[in-house]
Design a protein around this motif. Structure first.
Motif, PDB file in Angstrom:
ATOM      1  N   MET A 213      -3.769  43.550  -9.406  1.00 37.84           N
ATOM      2  CA  MET A 213      -3.954  42.855 -10.681  1.00 37.84           C
ATOM      3  C   MET A 213      -2.992  43.340 -11.764  1.00 37.84           C
ATOM      4  O   MET A 213      -3.318  43.358 -12.939  1.00 37.84           O
ATOM      5  N   GLU A 214      -1.787  43.723 -11.345  1.00 39.42           N
ATOM      6  CA  GLU A 214      -0.744  44.130 -12.277  1.00 39.42           C
ATOM      7  C   GLU A 214       0.509  43.276 -12.082  1.00 39.42           C
ATOM      8  O   GLU A 214       0.694  42.647 -11.030  1.00 39.42           O
TER       9      GLU A 214
ATOM     10  N   VAL B  30      -3.080  38.795  -8.071  1.00 38.24           N
ATOM     11  CA  VAL B  30      -2.578  38.000  -9.196  1.00 38.24           C
ATOM     12  C   VAL B  30      -2.298  36.587  -8.711  1.00 38.24           C
ATOM     13  O   VAL B  30      -1.474  36.368  -7.821  1.00 38.24           O
ATOM     14  N   ARG B  31      -2.981  35.607  -9.296  1.00 38.10           N
ATOM     15  CA  ARG B  31      -2.874  34.228  -8.844  1.00 38.10           C
ATOM     16  C   ARG B  31      -2.310  33.276  -9.904  1.00 38.10           C
ATOM     17  O   ARG B  31      -1.873  32.175  -9.563  1.00 38.10           O
ATOM     18  N   ASP B  32      -2.336  33.697 -11.178  1.00 35.08           N
ATOM     19  CA  ASP B  32      -1.975  32.762 -12.252  1.00 35.08           C
ATOM     20  C   ASP B  32      -0.516  32.837 -12.655  1.00 35.08           C
ATOM     21  O   ASP B  32      -0.088  32.165 -13.595  1.00 35.08           O
TER      22      ASP B  32
ATOM     23  N   GLU C 134      -6.783  39.484 -22.044  1.00 36.64           N
ATOM     24  CA  GLU C 134      -7.934  38.624 -21.784  1.00 36.64           C
ATOM     25  C   GLU C 134      -8.165  38.582 -20.273  1.00 36.64           C
ATOM     26  O   GLU C 134      -7.465  37.875 -19.553  1.00 36.64           O
ATOM     27  N   CYS C 135      -9.155  39.342 -19.802  1.00 34.30           N
ATOM     28  CA  CYS C 135      -9.412  39.398 -18.361  1.00 34.30           C
ATOM     29  C   CYS C 135     -10.109  38.127 -17.873  1.00 34.30           C
ATOM     30  O   CYS C 135      -9.976  37.732 -16.721  1.00 34.30           O
TER      31      CYS C 135
ATOM     32  N   ALA D  89      -3.918  40.701 -17.136  1.00 30.08           N
ATOM     33  CA  ALA D  89      -4.654  40.183 -18.292  1.00 30.08           C
ATOM     34  C   ALA D  89      -3.828  40.245 -19.565  1.00 30.08           C
ATOM     35  O   ALA D  89      -4.161  39.594 -20.561  1.00 30.08           O
ATOM     36  N   CYS D  90      -2.749  41.020 -19.547  1.00 27.19           N
ATOM     37  CA  CYS D  90      -1.909  41.216 -20.734  1.00 27.19           C
ATOM     38  C   CYS D  90      -0.555  40.520 -20.609  1.00 27.19           C
ATOM     39  O   CYS D  90       0.406  40.859 -21.304  1.00 27.19           O
ATOM     40  N   VAL D  91      -0.468  39.546 -19.718  1.00 33.39           N
ATOM     41  CA  VAL D  91       0.760  38.782 -19.527  1.00 33.39           C
ATOM     42  C   VAL D  91       0.436  37.296 -19.635  1.00 33.39           C
ATOM     43  O   VAL D  91      -0.453  36.802 -18.937  1.00 33.39           O
ATOM     44  N   VAL D  92       1.158  36.591 -20.501  1.00 29.72           N
ATOM     45  CA  VAL D  92       0.902  35.171 -20.747  1.00 29.72           C
ATOM     46  C   VAL D  92       2.100  34.339 -20.299  1.00 29.72           C
ATOM     47  O   VAL D  92       3.227  34.568 -20.741  1.00 29.72           O
TER      48      VAL D  92
END
Length: 395
Positions: free
Chosen positions: A50-51, A98-100, A114-115, A176-179
């Motif tokens: 998740m990084e 990581v899927r998004d 935003e988790c 969660a900290c990457v958009v």
């Protein structure tokens, strides 16, 4: 590496050569409070579960970086450390789960993540996050309590900063900290959405919900304060009063929505009394963007009795408490703080980026200087001297 509009060509980028490997790259490391940044080679580990590891293309400097570099809050000191939290770049590789997003995506890092799964993320009324929210004391990754940075010479850990650490050619963040942003958006301008512009505009739009025809006072005309003014202007505020002790900021302020200006050093009476006279008893919305407790009181008293709202945006390292008496709240004024402008980063920032691309918010005025990454110490001095709104560093 990028064209004249700040859009990466991607022809140089080949993540297959670096994915799942330790990368050696340049970073600006600070070894003690107020010490010059040392631009040196560091090791950056691959992303874990998740990084995300991203290649930073642009990064800029805000007063939070300045405060951390100077070590104003002793409890938050940790060295050596890679600072920086306002940037843009491209995903180099992603960790398990990581899927998004994927390699090559255009992204901006955010210090307030935003988790999507915690009790805070599931509530509409807050943008806090239990797992990846802003935490100035955090120096390592959540998954294993270790740093992804280390010195090239002896392999000693280098601490992280505000979930981001963007003063490095490569950095590792929690997903969660990457958009992810539209690849058509110029990354140079998207850099501003990592912190300052989102914080200021969001405070006007989300936290205060400024209405058309209303009156606004902004205390402190740095990047955040001017972003508040820009946000209030776009919402149709009829009077936007800018307050600052540096009159050189008034010219830029007027170009970004400020209608009236006040320099407290030129006045013989308190600023709140002047604002009350200018705004028929006080402004509808007051924003404190200076990080000064005395200014908080002036901002609060500048708002109108009965309905005036004061929004606190400045960072306050002092141990002093809020300079308000409880009975003063019974006059109908209210006060609240705003983090990252109330934006939920992962779900709401992409739409905000689209609005910026359409010209709803003018981003061009915020970038006042551009320098190569190795000039980072010069960039900090420009901010100290009050000669730069946002200095963009090219990596």
């Amino acid at each position: 590496m990028e064209n004249s509009e700040g859009k990466p060509t991607n022809t140089w980028f080949n993540s297959s050569e670096t994915a799942r490997k330790v990368i050696t790259c340049r970073a600006a490391v600070v070894y003690g409070p107020g010490e010059p940044f040392v631009v040196e080679q560091v090791r950056v580990d691959p992303p874990q579960k998740m990084e995300v590891r991203i290649k930073i293309l642009f990064t800029s400097i805000c007063h939070t970086d300045l405060s951390a570099w100077q070590g104003e809050n002793e409890a938050q000191r940790a060295y050596p450390r890679i600072l920086g939290h306002e940037a843009s770049g491209i995903v180099e590789s992603v960790g398990e789960g990581v899927r998004d997003m994927k390699e090559g995506d255009h992204v901006v890092p955010i210090f307030n993540g935003e988790c999507g799964d915690c009790i805070y993320c599931k509530r509409e009324k807050t943008n806090m996050c239990e797992r990846s929210g802003v935490n100035p004391f955090k120096t390592v990754m959540v998954s294993d309590g270790k740093s992804r940075f280390s010195t090239l010479k002896d392999g000693k850990p280098i601490f992280h900063f505000l979930n981001t650490s963007t003063f490095s050619e490569y950095t590792v963040l929690e997903s969660a900290c990457v958009v992810k942003v539209d690849p058509a958006a110029p990354l140079k301008k998207m850099t501003l959405l990592s912190c300052g512009v989102s914080t200021g505009v969001g405070a006007a739009w989300n936290t205060a919900d400024v209405k058309a025809g209303s009156s606004v006072a902004v205390f402190g005309l740095g990047a955040v304060g001017l972003a508040v003014a820009e946000g209030a202007r776009s919402r149709g505020a009829s009077k936007i009063i800018g307050v600052d002790v540096n009159p050189n900021k008034f010219i830029k302020g007027r170009a970004m929505g400020i209608t009236d200006t006040i320099n407290p050093r030129d006045q013989e009476k308190p600023v709140h009394e002047i604002i009350r006279e200018m705004a028929g008893g006080g402004v509808d919305y007051s924003f404190e963007c200076a990080g000064n407790l005395d200014v908080i009181r002036e901002a609060f008293l500048s708002s109108h009795e009965g309905w005036g709202l004061t929004v606190v945006l400045g960072i306050h390292p002092t141990p002093r408490m809020l300079p308000l008496h409880p009975m003063e709240l019974f006059a109908g004024r209210s006060i609240i703080a705003s983090v990252f402008g109330g934006f939920k980063g992962k779900t709401q920032l992409p739409h905000f980026a689209q609005q910026c691309m359409k010209g709803v918010v003018n981003l061009d005025e915020f970038i006042t200087r551009e320098l190569p990454f190795e000039k980072i110490n010069d960039a900090f001095q420009l901010l100290v001297d009050g000669r730069s709104l946002r200095c963009l560093l090219h990596l």
